[in-house]
Scaffold this active site. Sequence first.
Site, PDB file in Angstrom:
ATOM      1  CG  HIS A 364      -7.667  -7.094  14.297  1.00 56.27           C
ATOM      2  ND1 HIS A 364      -8.828  -6.509  14.743  1.00 56.27           N
ATOM      3  CD2 HIS A 364      -7.854  -8.429  14.419  1.00 56.27           C
ATOM      4  CE1 HIS A 364      -9.671  -7.457  15.128  1.00 56.27           C
ATOM      5  NE2 HIS A 364      -9.086  -8.637  14.933  1.00 56.27           N
ATOM      6  CD  GLU A 365      -6.535 -11.199  12.722  1.00 55.38           C
ATOM      7  OE1 GLU A 365      -6.501 -11.866  13.772  1.00 55.38           O
ATOM      8  OE2 GLU A 365      -7.591 -10.975  12.121  1.00 55.38           O
ATOM      9  CG  HIS A 368      -6.540 -11.476  18.177  1.00 56.85           C
ATOM     10  ND1 HIS A 368      -7.569 -11.316  19.078  1.00 56.85           N
ATOM     11  CD2 HIS A 368      -7.071 -11.196  16.964  1.00 56.85           C
ATOM     12  CE1 HIS A 368      -8.668 -10.951  18.444  1.00 56.85           C
ATOM     13  NE2 HIS A 368      -8.386 -10.860  17.156  1.00 56.85           N
ATOM     14  CE1 TYR A 379     -12.132 -13.264  19.682  1.00 57.56           C
ATOM     15  CE2 TYR A 379     -13.281 -15.078  18.631  1.00 57.56           C
ATOM     16  CZ  TYR A 379     -12.731 -13.815  18.574  1.00 57.56           C
ATOM     17  OH  TYR A 379     -12.783 -13.114  17.401  1.00 57.56           O
ATOM     18  CD  GLU A 388     -12.234  -9.930  16.934  1.00 58.22           C
ATOM     19  OE1 GLU A 388     -12.205  -9.030  16.078  1.00 58.22           O
ATOM     20  OE2 GLU A 388     -11.466 -10.902  16.900  1.00 58.22           O
ATOM     21  CG  ASP A 451     -19.663 -12.869  15.730  1.00 64.58           C
ATOM     22  OD1 ASP A 451     -18.778 -12.000  15.614  1.00 64.58           O
ATOM     23  OD2 ASP A 451     -19.493 -14.063  15.411  1.00 64.58           O
ATOM     24  CG  HIS A 453     -15.866 -10.588  14.619  1.00 66.53           C
ATOM     25  ND1 HIS A 453     -16.115 -11.921  14.844  1.00 66.53           N
ATOM     26  CD2 HIS A 453     -14.539 -10.498  14.316  1.00 66.53           C
ATOM     27  CE1 HIS A 453     -15.000 -12.608  14.673  1.00 66.53           C
ATOM     28  NE2 HIS A 453     -14.030 -11.772  14.353  1.00 66.53           N
TER      29      HIS A 453
END
Length: 551
Positions: A364-365, A368, A379, A388, A451, A453
């Site tokens: 996931h990270e 980015h 974002y 996300e 948000d 997420h």
Amino acid sequence: MSRIRIDVRGSRRLAALGVAATTTATLLAAALSPAAVADEQPTRAGAIANAASALLAHAASLGLTSDEGTKVRDVIVDKDGTQHVRYDRTYRQLPVLGGDFVVHLASDGTYRSANRATRSKISLASIVPSISAPKAADLAANALRAVNLGETLRKLTARPELVVDALHGTPKLAWRTSVAAKDSLGNPVSRTVITDARTGSQIDAWDDIETATGDGKSLYSGTVPLNTTLSGSTYQLKDPSRGGTYTGDAANQTDLCFLTSICVSRAPSTVFTDADNHWGTGTTADRASAAVDAQYGTDMTWDFYKNSFGRNGIANDGKGSYNRVHYGNKYNNAFWDDSCFCMTYGDGDGTSLGPLVGLDVAGHEMTHGVTSKTAALTYSGESGGLNEATSDILGTLVEWSANNPSDPGDYLIGEKIVRSGFGRDALRYMDKPSKDGASADYWSSSVGNLDVHYSSGVANHFAYLLAEGSGAKTINGVSYNSPTSNGKTVTGIGREKLGQIWYRALTVYMTSSTNYAGARTATLNAAKDLYGAGSTEYNAVAAAWSAVNVN
């Protein structure tokens, strides 16, 4: 888990259109000489030269004027020679938020079309701000304090940059300020704030910290193989076969940065070493165990992008990133940071989260990082949700690709790192995102206010439906039951095709301002490129978006 700033590479300044055409034509003639452009399969340099020619010929439709410049961010050349060159834009040498665009060229270099993040014409009477840089810094600092009420923030720093904001209606002069501080536990908090440079009013704001041969015993993935480097008589946890990626110990320290390449201080990244090339014990008692997970996660992410899409590392340049584990004090986060080109993992508080080095968290990270090098989805709003979701979708596919028996593939996000105090068995759920209590299953006009997420749920749900289809089923021992907003049955086309479609949409068609309607168009274009218009795959993409109310 969120996104860190973009980092552009390569540049070409557009000549003064209509003023210096003769000079520009001369430069282009040199750029387009046989030495610069391959006769057969176009090279990166050839694609850039072809795109430069297209910029001149189609400047009006691209909104380019003599006040504007362009910088090449990314180049993709398809197997059939089709070329896609992605640009960032400047206006009177100021970065333009929402100025990015992608030029699409045929195999012979002729112009086909373009995707623009925004279409607003940029024409500013002046680029002299009424609000000073120190004032913009103060406003951004107050914005950070406002979202951290009750916290005592220390070592607060802010760095304003003058930009042109074309993302939010009529283009205007603005300050983009990166503000960072440390909370009471010494962990970093940060925010990007966009401020109107004339009035001082806040235009937008978002969080900047992204809230994932020897052998090693990992915390979550069992005993895994590791490529390492022998230095003298000691092994380093550094992989020469994957761009020199390594994992280091942050010694429970944190960074203090402006969220650019300028940092007051950085936590260390002291590379792990070992005498016998057998790393970790599989428990938190050995600091190397978390390092094993981090290095393994990087390896599996590198391999997934390489094997699935031919991408050679996060930036597609063959260079490895590095990892830092044991960051901060009971830090419940993990993040990718472009400014250090590194991945950082906290240890968690032990009650709600354990060490955040899970395989899908790593995927996931680091995704980015891929997003920042390609579409650079802003974002906030719906584009933030797509940012996300991109990391959730491709990070999940990393987990499936690894095929690790200790952490088999699933559509749960972060299931390995949650603890009993978290209250559920995963961070997020792709089959029915609302199971986390906050994420959106379907699109509505208010999704962009959530948000990121939680707004990501719409695309996560789409991805699950496209891969697996709707209804109740058990996959790899996990039970799912995915509904649809229109009550229709969706038939899945598999994970591999989901990955191919989403990656092409991200790298070829999406821009910084892409919203859910734009994502539908981008993925349909990708499906058409890969499988043909009217194909089973094309129709499945349309059906899956309709099933989450993106029509």
